[in-house]
Motif scaffolding. Structure first.
Motif, PDB file in Angstrom:
ATOM      1  N   TRP A 101      -7.715  -2.682  -6.470  1.00  0.00           N
ATOM      2  CA  TRP A 101      -6.279  -2.700  -6.148  1.00  0.00           C
ATOM      3  C   TRP A 101      -5.716  -4.061  -6.535  1.00  0.00           C
ATOM      4  CZ3 TRP A 101      -4.075  -3.062  -0.513  1.00  0.00           C
ATOM      5  CH2 TRP A 101      -2.688  -2.857  -0.542  1.00  0.00           C
ATOM      6  N   ALA A 124       1.656   2.971  -3.168  1.00  0.00           N
ATOM      7  CA  ALA A 124       0.586   3.363  -4.087  1.00  0.00           C
ATOM      8  C   ALA A 124       0.429   4.882  -4.138  1.00  0.00           C
ATOM      9  CB  ALA A 124      -0.721   2.695  -3.681  1.00  0.00           C
ATOM     10  N   PHE A 126       0.822  -1.211   0.000  1.00  0.00           N
ATOM     11  CA  PHE A 126       0.000   0.000   0.000  1.00  0.00           C
ATOM     12  C   PHE A 126       0.851   1.253   0.000  1.00  0.00           C
ATOM     13  CE2 PHE A 126      -1.419   3.502   2.670  1.00  0.00           C
ATOM     14  CZ  PHE A 126      -2.477   3.967   1.916  1.00  0.00           C
ATOM     15  N   HIS A 186      -3.619   6.788  -4.912  1.00  0.00           N
ATOM     16  CA  HIS A 186      -4.561   7.299  -3.922  1.00  0.00           C
ATOM     17  C   HIS A 186      -4.473   8.815  -3.800  1.00  0.00           C
ATOM     18  CE1 HIS A 186      -3.785   3.104  -2.813  1.00  0.00           C
ATOM     19  NE2 HIS A 186      -5.003   3.093  -2.331  1.00  0.00           N
ATOM     20  N   VAL A 209      -3.725   0.714  -9.148  1.00  0.00           N
ATOM     21  CA  VAL A 209      -4.940   1.087  -8.413  1.00  0.00           C
ATOM     22  C   VAL A 209      -5.839   1.875  -9.351  1.00  0.00           C
ATOM     23  CG1 VAL A 209      -5.885   2.474  -6.524  1.00  0.00           C
ATOM     24  CG2 VAL A 209      -3.799   1.141  -6.167  1.00  0.00           C
TER      25      VAL A 209
END
Length: 799
Positions: free
Chosen positions: A393, A181, A178, A184, A324
């Motif tokens: 995702w 990423a 995460f 986002h 994503v």
């Protein structure tokens, strides 16, 4: 008088007793670096030699015993770090830090990391070698939890220790995935710009790849609605406040024999990660009759993500590919429990969770999912309006074999076996760097890539019915970017755009060419590299781009508006070579100028919140140079001045005026005092260090530090307008491995090996790190035994 004297003596005695008690208590919390201990599950005795920097060199007769011993020594130095890391993915931070972490816990629960970890663990073959070794490592951690001293952070937070399990390993890896990423932060932001300002304002934001940029070249040869523009703003801020490291970027290059003086491969790697205390990596050297590795471990992860032995070396940088996607879902007009899927209305899936909260009742949390993923409106406070936004995702949509890949990489004996492990990495996307004693150099971009239609722009929130389908057409791993033994005799990665094999661009959030250009410029002409010269290069703080940016800015300045002293300063700036030494005045002026340049260009259209969000993405790094050279941008006009249309010259001139005024206000009129060391510092924060009384005990630093954003010595800071730059991320280690003399290869950590503040190795590398110094990565058994600081012997439990 005698009575007062007697009372004073009693108080002195009491104080002495208290201080002795504190000292004894502190002594009991220190890691055990010497002596003998029984360790359950061992088959045979294990010797652990700790070198002068607290790094364990573990000598065992079998790998199971070595891994069990690694788990124990890793835990005694880093149990608190392990505890925090395993809690992120499962939504367990509120139980430690209170209700302020509820939003973060809800977000991570909805991402589905914990559920995906449970599913993965349920499908593991418990008899496989990798699982058995992982369990041995966890057994070592759990033995320390049962028998070792409790780290002081557990006392301060009131948290009970709990045993580790395999699911925790996957949750830690999920958090790592995460933290890579960037979507986002970027996709919702760009969608907001498109919807509120119009497409014309997207043109100069460097969304697409510049074909003129420095690309990583491929080569393969024979072996030798109203949507807030940052969905994760509060989540990322919460993690930073807890000093939880976020993976930011990295450098790596591998020189083939033709490029080195000794005719052997030299490997370099410095992953860029958020600074924290303890530092991210735990170094350990394991040696058995059948296995040896000098590795760098994440807290709670059994196999090293970075490592080397006498045969080969490997490391990582971020690929920065886009894995994503966000979708606008369409709610049923009268039933909010349903959404549109094709021509049908189907029910959302509702998922119920319970979150434990420190000093409060547990919180029941329910979120909903579409087929595309969790709907963020119910969990991210930044999402406003009626249009549901879901998130797909890659990490939670596919078979998770990341740990199998890491095991395979750490146990490979040659380039062929190493490459076999790489297709098992589905997410996050990583650039895997490789070099070996046989003369091979290689780079592979890993991660499951998929075909994206030309009509789809993945950097915007998609419409669910007409956007990019979640049924992906995955590419074979052979289509991933790579370079193996290229004719230019080196490979590198600086998180920049890779060339394509599949006849398509790989969408991503690539960093600008700044570091890549400098790396290539240094590597290309030289063919006599040595360990020491590569060490100098990995600490290089000169920008290959910023002087040209400065030249473009200076063209817009009317020197008639400057004083004589200011004209001299501008002339000095024009001669600047882009270096960021501690005594550099130019570095200070340039950095402040760039901030005011960005603020005056974008703040009027975006407003404060969206401007701050722009600064949190890679976009602002990519657009600085192009905007400085672009007099025709729509962004130059200040929309708050109705009677005037500003030009680039107006903005740049005003920015310089504000820079000079602010620097004089902060440091006085003598420009020679405006030096970099006064404004650019690094401090390694510990979560408990937020308490001011405990800051100096738990935090490490601050130190003035050379380097800056997007140079090889990448000391990244965020702009907040105050003109003082607290470095937030940088090299999490610097490693240089020379296969002509592998036993004298070198590295450094940002603070120290131990996360225990009572250890002598809590901060013993910190000053070396900021100076650009190195220490040896010891592998010679005789040297290790002869120079060891201490010896800890683990013995099997007696019957």
């Amino acid at each position: 008088m005698k009575r007062l004297k007697k009372i004073g003596l009693w108080l002195l005695a009491l104080l002495t007793i208290v201080l002795v008690g504190i000292a004894l208590f502190a002594y009991t919390l220190k890691p055990a670096y010497e002596g003998e201990k029984q360790l359950s599950g061992l088959a045979e005795k294990v010797d652990v030699y700790f070198d002068a920097y607290g790094i364990p060199h573990i000598y065992a007769n079998n790998e199971m015993d070595a891994m069990r011993s690694l788990g124990y020594v890793h835990a005694q130095d880093r149990l608190w770090q392990m505890e925090v890391l395993r809690r992120i993915g499962r939504g367990g931070l509120s139980e430690v830090f209170g209700k302020d972490m509820l939003g973060t816990d809800k977000f991570f629960l909805a991402l589905g990391i914990d559920d995906a970890s449970k599913e993965t663990v349920a499908q593991l073959d418990v008899n496989s070698t990798s699982v058995r070794l992982s369990q041995a490592y966890l057994d070592g951690i759990n033995t320390f939890i049962e028998e070792g001293p409790t780290p002081i952070e557990f006392y301060l937070t009131g948290l009970d220790k709990e045993k580790f399990q395999l699911k925790d390993v996957y949750n830690i890896m999920g958090y790592m995935a995460f933290s890579f990423a960037m979507a986002h932060k970027t996709d919702p932001f760009l969608t907001n710009i498109k919807e509120t300002l119009g497409e014309a304002y997207l043109k100069d934001l460097e969304i697409d790849v510049d074909p003129e940029t420095v690309w990583i070249k491929n080569y393969e040869n024979e072996r030798a609605d109203t949507i807030h523009s940052n969905l994760t703003a509060s989540v990322m801020q919460s993690l930073k406040q807890l000093s939880i490291p976020l993976f930011e970027g990295s450098n790596s290059w591998v020189l083939g024999p033709e490029k080195t003086k000794a005719g052997k491969v030299i490997f370099a790697n410095d992953p860029h990660i958020g600074f924290s205390q303890p530092a991210v990596w735990y170094e350990a050297h394991l040696n058995t009759p059948t296995y040896e590795k000098y590795g760098y471990h994440l807290g709670g992860v059994p196999f090293p993500l970075l490592g080397h032995d006498r045969r080969l070396a490997y490391g990582l940088t971020m690929f920065e590919n886009d894995d994503v996607d966000f979708y606008f879902e369409e709610n049923h007009p009268t039933d909010s429990t349903k959404y549109k899927l094709g021509n049908d209305w189907v029910s959302f899936e509702y998922v119920a969770k319970k979150i434990k909260v420190k000093d409060a009742e547990a919180v029941d949390f329910v979120y909903k999912k579409s087929v595309r993923g969790p709907v963020l409106n119910d969990i991210a406070v930044q999402v406003n309006g009626e249009r549901p936004i879901s998130m797909w995702w890659a990490y939670t949509n596919g078979e998770n074999r990341v740990m199998d890949a890491v095991y395979g990489m750490s146990h490979a004996r040659n380039i062929g076996e190493f490459e076999e492990a790489l297709p098992m990495i589905h997410a996050p996307g990583l650039n895997v760097m490789y070099g070996d004693a046989e003369g091979n150099v290689a780079w592979w971009a890993t991660g499951k890539l998929y075909h994206i239609p030309d009509s789809v722009q993945t950097k915007f929130v998609q419409n669910a019915d007409t956007g990019f389908s979640v049924k992906r057409e995955y590419l074979d791993f052979s289509k991933n970017p790579r370079a193996i033994n290229p004719p230019w005799h080196y490979v590198y990665s600086a998180n920049n755009q890779p060339d394509s094999i599949a006849g398509m661009l790989y969408p991503g959030y690539y960093l600008p060419e700044n570091r890549a250009r400098r790396i290539v410029a240094l590597l290309r002409p030289k063919n006599n590299w040595e360990l020491e010269s590569v060490g100098e290069m990995i600490t290089d703080g000169t920008s290959a781009v910023n002087p040209s940016v400065l030249t473009d800015l200076a063209k817009n300045i009317d020197i008639k508006q400057l004083s004589g002293k200011q004209v001299k300063l501008l002339d000095r700036m024009k001669a600047w070579k882009g270096d960021y030494g501690l005594k550099s005045v130019e570095a200070t002026v340039y950095s402040r100028w760039i901030y005011f340049f960005l603020r005056l260009t974008f703040l009027d259209e975006l407003g404060k919140d969206r401007f701050d969000q722009l600064l949190s993405t890679h976009l602002h790094k990519r657009l600085i140079a192009p905007m400085a050279a672009n007099p025709g941008s729509i962004w130059w006009d200040d929309v708050t001045t109705e009677d005037k249309k500003e030009s680039q010259k107006d903005i740049v001139q005003k920015a310089l005026d504000e820079v000079l005024a602010s620097l004089e206000k902060d440091f006085g009129p003598e420009t020679d005092t405006w030096i970099w060391e006064k404004v650019h510092t690094v401090e390694h924060p510990h979560p408990i260090g937020q308490v001011e009384l405990l800051r100096s005990f738990f935090n490490v630093g601050p130190f003035p530090v050379q380097g800056t954003r997007e140079v090889i010595n990448n000391m990244y800071f965020g702009y907040d307008g105050d003109g003082f730059y607290q470095v937030g991320s940088g090299p999490s280690t610097r490693r240089v491995i020379d296969f002509s003399d592998v036993e004298n290869s070198m590295s450094i950590l940002p603070t120290g090996q131990s996360g225990n503040p009572f250890s002598n190795h809590y901060r013993d590398q910190a000053e070396m790190f900021v100076k650009g110094d190195f220490r040896k990565m010891m592998m010679n058994a005789t040297e290790i035994r002869d120079t060891a600081e201490s010896l800890l012997v683990f013995k099997p439990v007696s019957d």
